[in-house]
Design an enzyme around this catalytic site. Structure first.
Site, PDB file in Angstrom:
ATOM      1  N   HIS A  53       0.814  -1.223   0.000  1.00  0.00           N
ATOM      2  CA  HIS A  53       0.000   0.000   0.000  1.00  0.00           C
ATOM      3  C   HIS A  53       0.848   1.274   0.000  1.00  0.00           C
ATOM      4  O   HIS A  53       0.311   2.376  -0.190  1.00  0.00           O
ATOM      5  CB  HIS A  53      -0.904   0.037   1.244  1.00  0.00           C
ATOM      6  CG  HIS A  53      -1.968  -1.018   1.252  1.00  0.00           C
ATOM      7  ND1 HIS A  53      -1.841  -2.199   1.934  1.00  0.00           N
ATOM      8  CD2 HIS A  53      -3.195  -1.053   0.658  1.00  0.00           C
ATOM      9  CE1 HIS A  53      -2.942  -2.928   1.775  1.00  0.00           C
ATOM     10  NE2 HIS A  53      -3.773  -2.263   1.005  1.00  0.00           N
ATOM     11  N   LYS A  87      -9.376 -11.302  -6.811  1.00  0.00           N
ATOM     12  CA  LYS A  87      -9.791 -12.370  -5.893  1.00  0.00           C
ATOM     13  C   LYS A  87     -10.516 -13.481  -6.653  1.00  0.00           C
ATOM     14  O   LYS A  87     -11.287 -13.212  -7.574  1.00  0.00           O
ATOM     15  CB  LYS A  87     -10.711 -11.813  -4.799  1.00  0.00           C
ATOM     16  CG  LYS A  87     -10.097 -10.654  -4.004  1.00  0.00           C
ATOM     17  CD  LYS A  87      -8.870 -11.086  -3.248  1.00  0.00           C
ATOM     18  CE  LYS A  87      -8.254  -9.917  -2.487  1.00  0.00           C
ATOM     19  NZ  LYS A  87      -6.994 -10.291  -1.816  1.00  0.00           N
ATOM     20  N   ARG A  91     -14.685 -12.428  -0.373  1.00  0.00           N
ATOM     21  CA  ARG A  91     -14.085 -12.373   0.954  1.00  0.00           C
ATOM     22  C   ARG A  91     -15.112 -12.730   2.020  1.00  0.00           C
ATOM     23  O   ARG A  91     -16.305 -12.523   1.853  1.00  0.00           O
ATOM     24  CB  ARG A  91     -13.553 -10.957   1.242  1.00  0.00           C
ATOM     25  CG  ARG A  91     -12.261 -10.606   0.525  1.00  0.00           C
ATOM     26  CD  ARG A  91     -11.712  -9.319   1.123  1.00  0.00           C
ATOM     27  NE  ARG A  91     -10.441  -8.931   0.540  1.00  0.00           N
ATOM     28  CZ  ARG A  91     -10.316  -7.972  -0.379  1.00  0.00           C
ATOM     29  NH1 ARG A  91     -11.393  -7.344  -0.807  1.00  0.00           N
ATOM     30  NH2 ARG A  91      -9.141  -7.645  -0.846  1.00  0.00           N
ATOM     31  N   GLN A 180     -18.329   2.315  -6.018  1.00  0.00           N
ATOM     32  CA  GLN A 180     -17.086   3.084  -6.054  1.00  0.00           C
ATOM     33  C   GLN A 180     -17.233   4.288  -6.972  1.00  0.00           C
ATOM     34  O   GLN A 180     -16.721   5.379  -6.678  1.00  0.00           O
ATOM     35  CB  GLN A 180     -15.917   2.212  -6.508  1.00  0.00           C
ATOM     36  CG  GLN A 180     -14.574   2.970  -6.508  1.00  0.00           C
ATOM     37  CD  GLN A 180     -13.389   2.072  -6.777  1.00  0.00           C
ATOM     38  OE1 GLN A 180     -13.373   0.917  -6.388  1.00  0.00           O
ATOM     39  NE2 GLN A 180     -12.385   2.612  -7.452  1.00  0.00           N
ATOM     40  N   ASP A 201      -4.738  -1.923 -10.963  1.00  0.00           N
ATOM     41  CA  ASP A 201      -5.806  -2.921 -10.951  1.00  0.00           C
ATOM     42  C   ASP A 201      -7.176  -2.289 -10.738  1.00  0.00           C
ATOM     43  O   ASP A 201      -8.204  -2.957 -10.897  1.00  0.00           O
ATOM     44  CB  ASP A 201      -5.541  -3.983  -9.884  1.00  0.00           C
ATOM     45  CG  ASP A 201      -5.430  -3.410  -8.477  1.00  0.00           C
ATOM     46  OD1 ASP A 201      -5.224  -2.178  -8.341  1.00  0.00           O
ATOM     47  OD2 ASP A 201      -5.539  -4.178  -7.507  1.00  0.00           O
ATOM     48  N   LYS A 236       5.154 -10.144  -5.733  1.00  0.00           N
ATOM     49  CA  LYS A 236       4.232  -9.148  -5.216  1.00  0.00           C
ATOM     50  C   LYS A 236       4.815  -8.515  -3.956  1.00  0.00           C
ATOM     51  O   LYS A 236       5.217  -9.206  -3.028  1.00  0.00           O
ATOM     52  CB  LYS A 236       2.878  -9.794  -4.905  1.00  0.00           C
ATOM     53  CG  LYS A 236       1.776  -8.800  -4.597  1.00  0.00           C
ATOM     54  CD  LYS A 236       0.437  -9.497  -4.470  1.00  0.00           C
ATOM     55  CE  LYS A 236      -0.685  -8.507  -4.212  1.00  0.00           C
ATOM     56  NZ  LYS A 236      -1.997  -9.176  -4.092  1.00  0.00           N
ATOM     57  N   THR A 240       6.257 -11.771   2.561  1.00  0.00           N
ATOM     58  CA  THR A 240       7.501 -12.498   2.747  1.00  0.00           C
ATOM     59  C   THR A 240       7.160 -13.902   3.215  1.00  0.00           C
ATOM     60  O   THR A 240       6.012 -14.229   3.470  1.00  0.00           O
ATOM     61  CB  THR A 240       8.414 -11.831   3.793  1.00  0.00           C
ATOM     62  OG1 THR A 240       7.819 -11.991   5.097  1.00  0.00           O
ATOM     63  CG2 THR A 240       8.607 -10.356   3.510  1.00  0.00           C
TER      64      THR A 240
END
Length: 417
Positions: A53, A87, A91, A180, A201, A236, A240
Site C-alpha cells: 500500500h 480475488k 471475501r 465506487q 488494478d 508481489k 515475505t
C-alpha cells in the site's frame, strides 16, 4: 514522451508513479492552475496496511507536497461488499464492529505521511459509509444504474478474470464498481474532488467513476493510476515467507520492517528510492552509481528512510543502530525481536532445536536439526555444531539474553526471566 508543466505530474512522472490516466493534458492544465482535490480509497478489510500500500500513500504525500489537497477515503461502506479485484472468491464478510475497529487502527498510519487540517491543501479523511448507508436501493438504481452498461462491466478485469477462471461472482460483488463510482460523485459534491487515483488494478473502477461523474454532474472528472508495487523478479510486494510486511508497528516491529527493506534485491533499490522515500532526485542520482559496488550501503539508506516515514525518526535510528551492532560488531541489539524463557529452564539446559522453533526461526524440530547440520544456526554468533547441543545460563550475555540466529539475516534475542 509527454512533457507535463504542473509540478505534481512532472514529479509523478519522473519518479515513476504514472501508469494510466484519463485526459492527462487537461489534468496537467488543471493542476497548473491551482490546487486540485483528489482521493484514493482504502477498504477496511484488515487492521493494518502492508508494504504494497505504500506506493499509493506516497502518491498522496507527493500530491500534497506539490500544492494539492488529498482525500483519504476509508471504505467503511464498500468493505461490507469487498472489492472483487484480484480475488478468486468472495471475501469472508466482516461485521460492522470489525470494520470500525479496523478503520480506527488504519487512520493512525496516514498521520505519518500527510498533514491533516482545515487548510486549502490539508488532507481530510472521510468514510463512505456516511453516504452509502443512507442510499435507498430502487431510487439509487433508477438514478445511477441506467448509466452503467453490463456489457462494459463484464469487460472489467475484476469481473472478466473471475469469470474466465470459472469462479463464482456474486451479485453483491458485481455492485462494487457502481458504488465506487458513486463515491467519486459524492466526493465531488461535498469537497470539489475532481481526480481519483489508485493502483492499476483499479483502472476499470476509476474509469467508471470518471464516466458517471461526467454524465451526472456535467463537468470534468479525471482518473490516474499507478503501477502495482512489485519486485524486480516479478514478486508481489508486501509479502515475505514470514507473512505480510505490515505498516503497523504493533504487528511488525520497526526493526523487522527495516530489515525487510535492507534485504531487498539489488535491482529494486534505485526504483524504491524514487517511489518510497522523500530523497530528492539529485540525491538519488548521487546514490545510484554506488548501488553496483556497494549495494548494502545504499540499502541501509533506503531502509532507514522508509522506516523513518512509517515509524518516525527514533524508531528508524534505533533499527539502523541495532542492525549495525548486530551485523558489524557481532553484539546483541535491543530492538531485535525478543522472546522470554524461564531462567530455571535455562539452568537445566534447553535444546537449541527447541529454541529455534520457539523463536519461530524454524517451523519444526526437523527443520531445526537440518539447519544445524547445514551450519545455518548460530548461538551468540557461533555456529551450533551438533543438533543435540543445549543452551544454558553460561551462554547468557551480561544483560541476560542469548542471541539466536538462522542464517545471516534472521536473529532473535532469548531473554531469561
Amino acid at each position: 514522451m509527454t512533457e507535463y508543466h504542473s509540478e505534481f505530474l512532472q514529479q509523478a512522472k519522473s519518479r515513476g508513479y504514472l501508469y494510466q490516466g484519463t485526459d492527462m493534458e487537461a489534468l496537467d492544465e488543471l493542476a497548473l492552475a491551482g490546487p486540485v482535490t483528489a482521493y484514493i480509497g482504502y477498504d477496511c478489510t484488515g487492521p493494518s496496511f502492508h508494504a504494497g500500500h505504500l506506493l499509493s500513500i506516497m502518491l498522496l504525500r507527493l500530491f500534497q507536497k506539490t500544492g494539492h489537497k488529498p482525500i483519504v477515503l476509508m471504505g467503511g461502506g464498500t468493505t461490507k461488499i469487498a472489492d472483487p479485484t484480484g480475488k478468486d472468491k468472495q471475501r469472508q464478510p466482516l461485521t460492522t464492529r470489525q470494520i470500525n475497529k479496523n478503520l480506527a487502527r488504519l487512520k493512525t498510519i496516514f498521520s505519518r505521511y500527510l498533514t491533516f487540517g482545515d487548510g486549502p491543501t490539508d488532507a481530510i479523511m472521510v468514510n463512505n459509509n456516511d453516504w452509502l448507508r443512507r442510499l435507498r436501493y430502487i431510487p439509487f438504481l433508477q438514478k445511477y444504474g441506467s448509466h452503467f452498461s453490463v456489457n462494459r462491466m463484464l469487460k472489467q478485469d475484476s469481473v472478466r478474470d473471475r469469470l474466465e477462471r470459472e469462479q463464482p461472482l456474486s451479485f453483491l460483488e458485481f455492485n462494487y464498481s457502481l458504488l465506487q463510482a458513486y463515491d467519486f460523485v459524492e466526493l465531488s459534491r461535498r469537497f470539489g474532488c475532481s481526480l481519483q487515483m489508485g493502483g492499476s488494478d483499479q483502472w476499470g473502477n476509476i474509469v467508471a467513476g470518471v464516466d458517471l461523474g461526467r454524465r451526472i454532474e456535467q463537468k470534468a472528472f479525471y482518473g490516474l493510476t499507478i503501477p502495482l508495487l512489485t519486485t524486480a523478479s516479478g514478486g508481489k510486494m508486501g509479502k515475505t515467507e514470514g507473512g505480510a510486511v505490515w505498516l503497523d508497528g504493533d504487528m511488525l516491529s520497526p526493526y523487522k520492517f527495516w530489515q525487510f527493506w535492507r534485504n531487498i534485491e539489488d535491482a529494486d533499490v534505485e526504483r524504491y528510492l524514487y517511489l518510497l522515500t522523500d530523497l530528492s532526485a539529485q540525491e538519488i542520482s548521487r546514490l545510484s552509481p554506488l548501488i553496483g559496488p556497494d549495494p548494502n550501503a545504499v540499502k541501509k539508506i533506503l531502509a532507514t528512510e522508509i522506516t523513518r516515514l512509517c515509524h518516525g525518526e527514533d524508531a528508524a535510528s534505533e533499527a539502523a543502530e541495532t542492525a549495525r551492532r548486530t551485523f558489524e560488531e557481532g553484539t546483541s541489539g535491543d530492538a531485535l525481536p525478543t522472546i522470554d524463557i524461564k531462567r530455571s529452564d535455562l539452568e537445566a539446559g534447553i535444546a537449541i532445536t527447541k529454541l529455534l522453533v520457539d523463536a519461530e526461526l524454524c517451523s519444526s524440530g526437523g527443520e531445526a536439526r537440518r539447519m544445524i547440520r547445514g551450519g545455518g544456526a548460530k548461538l551468540n554468533d557461533i555456529a551450533v555444531g551438533n543438533e543435540l547441543d543445549m543452551a544454558t545460563v553460561d551462554d547468557l550475555f551480561p544483560n541476560g539474553t542469548l542471541k539466536l540466529s538462522a542464517g545471516k539475516k534472521r536473529h532473535v534475542l532469548i531473554r531469561a526471566v
